[in-house]
Design a protein around this motif. Sequence first.
Motif, short mmCIF file in Angstrom:
data_model
loop_
_atom_site.label_atom_id
_atom_site.label_comp_id
_atom_site.label_asym_id
_atom_site.label_seq_id
_atom_site.Cartn_x
_atom_site.Cartn_y
_atom_site.Cartn_z
N TRP A 75 39.39 30.23 39.51
CA TRP A 75 39.87 29.88 40.85
C TRP A 75 41.22 29.18 40.77
CZ3 TRP A 75 37.29 30.87 45.48
CH2 TRP A 75 36.00 31.39 45.35
N LYS A 76 42.05 29.45 41.78
CA LYS A 76 43.35 28.80 41.90
C LYS A 76 43.57 28.40 43.36
CE LYS A 76 45.49 31.29 38.04
NZ LYS A 76 46.65 32.11 37.59
N PHE A 77 44.54 27.52 43.59
CA PHE A 77 44.79 27.01 44.94
C PHE A 77 46.29 26.90 45.18
CE2 PHE A 77 45.28 23.18 47.74
CZ PHE A 77 44.89 23.81 48.92
N ALA A 78 46.72 27.37 46.34
CA ALA A 78 48.10 27.20 46.81
C ALA A 78 48.06 26.31 48.04
CB ALA A 78 48.73 28.55 47.14
N GLY A 79 48.46 25.05 47.88
CA GLY A 79 48.35 24.07 48.96
C GLY A 79 49.52 24.09 49.91
N LEU A 126 49.94 26.97 52.86
CA LEU A 126 50.48 28.32 52.63
C LEU A 126 49.38 29.37 52.75
CD1 LEU A 126 52.84 27.81 49.55
CD2 LEU A 126 53.50 28.26 51.91
N ARG A 127 49.72 30.45 53.43
CA ARG A 127 48.85 31.64 53.47
C ARG A 127 49.61 32.72 52.70
NH1 ARG A 127 47.51 36.40 56.09
NH2 ARG A 127 45.30 36.63 56.70
N THR A 128 49.24 32.92 51.44
CA THR A 128 50.07 33.74 50.57
C THR A 128 49.23 34.45 49.52
OG1 THR A 128 51.93 33.68 49.02
CG2 THR A 128 50.45 31.79 49.00
N GLN A 129 49.81 35.49 48.94
CA GLN A 129 49.26 36.18 47.78
C GLN A 129 50.23 36.14 46.60
OE1 GLN A 129 48.36 40.00 49.86
NE2 GLN A 129 46.24 39.69 49.20
N ASP A 130 51.29 35.37 46.76
CA ASP A 130 52.29 35.21 45.70
C ASP A 130 51.72 34.30 44.62
OD1 ASP A 130 54.46 34.70 44.07
OD2 ASP A 130 55.88 34.51 45.73
N LEU A 131 51.49 34.85 43.44
CA LEU A 131 50.83 34.11 42.37
C LEU A 131 51.64 32.91 41.89
CD1 LEU A 131 49.42 37.07 40.23
CD2 LEU A 131 48.27 35.73 41.99
N SER A 132 52.93 32.90 42.13
CA SER A 132 53.76 31.79 41.66
C SER A 132 53.45 30.48 42.38
CB SER A 132 55.24 32.13 41.84
OG SER A 132 55.57 32.29 43.22
#
Length: 326
Positions: free
Chosen positions: A185-189, A192-198
């Motif tokens: 699991w990973k999280f982009a805080g 952000l609503r994104t699919q950019d893995l960076s």
Amino acid sequence: MALLAPGSVVPSALVALTVFRASAWACLLCFTSYNERLQICQIFTGLESPDLGKCEEAFTDAFKGLLDTEINYDERSHLHDAFTQMTHSLQEVAAAQGSFRVAFPHAAEKIQKIILQLKEVRACIPPCGLQEVARRFRCRGCYSTVCDLPLDCPVQDLTVTRGHQAMFFCTVNFQLPKEEITYSWKFAGGGLRTQDLSYFREIPRARGYLARIRPVQPTHRGTFSCVITHDQRPLARLYFFLNVTGPPPRGETELQVAFREVLRWAPREGEMIEPWTPSLGELLARPEALTPGNQCLLAVAVALASASATVLACSLDSFIFEGGHY
């Protein structure tokens, strides 16, 4: 029986390109070799017969109906065995002075019936994922392929009221291998609503297919990503956008109001302000020090300490990941 030529001065690959045109690349060429096909025709016609070329052309023409055939990838060995048996049968017919013009169409018909009895190719299930269970073998070109679907699944949106619970299920609608499946699991805080893995950062110790967050806080607003892996190969990436709504809890609101009242407090006209500022111990030891102002400050200090403990406990219990099996 005619003998085979001991060796050819023309490379086999060149002969194959000359005799078997591109339109004839079908299952016959995937599961038999050029030398095997040449040997059968030499038995039928003889080494120097002018009908040798006609025999080779009739061989490929009989199997043109299998040009665009697709089979279940797991059935390759069964079809290969069927062609091996066919080769032996044709050699026996040729040795018995049979006609290749009759033998080849009959052999192709038998192969077509065998293909119909093979396990069917599984359909691709959209919208995403590397679906090994649907891998198929294509006779046009003699190669295997999987569904032409992206690895990234569409973002799923979830709205949860602040203080409540959020749950994410990292599951797909196609069959996964039974062993060596892992979840990360990973999280982009930052909302952000994104699919950019960076933008994503790994969540430590999150390894199950089920993720649960409680209680949900505004800092959890963002996109969670789950990667399903088989033997270190990604099979699918799922995304969940968590939107947090609602006012803060009532207790927190009342505390904020009380704190603002303390900041706004000012002595009334004629009221004396003592220069002495007692410590907490002195407040508890000397009743005369518990002036209305000091009582208010003491209440605020206790409330802030309680709130800090609550926030600390919530932060420690924010991410709860539970394991499971598909």
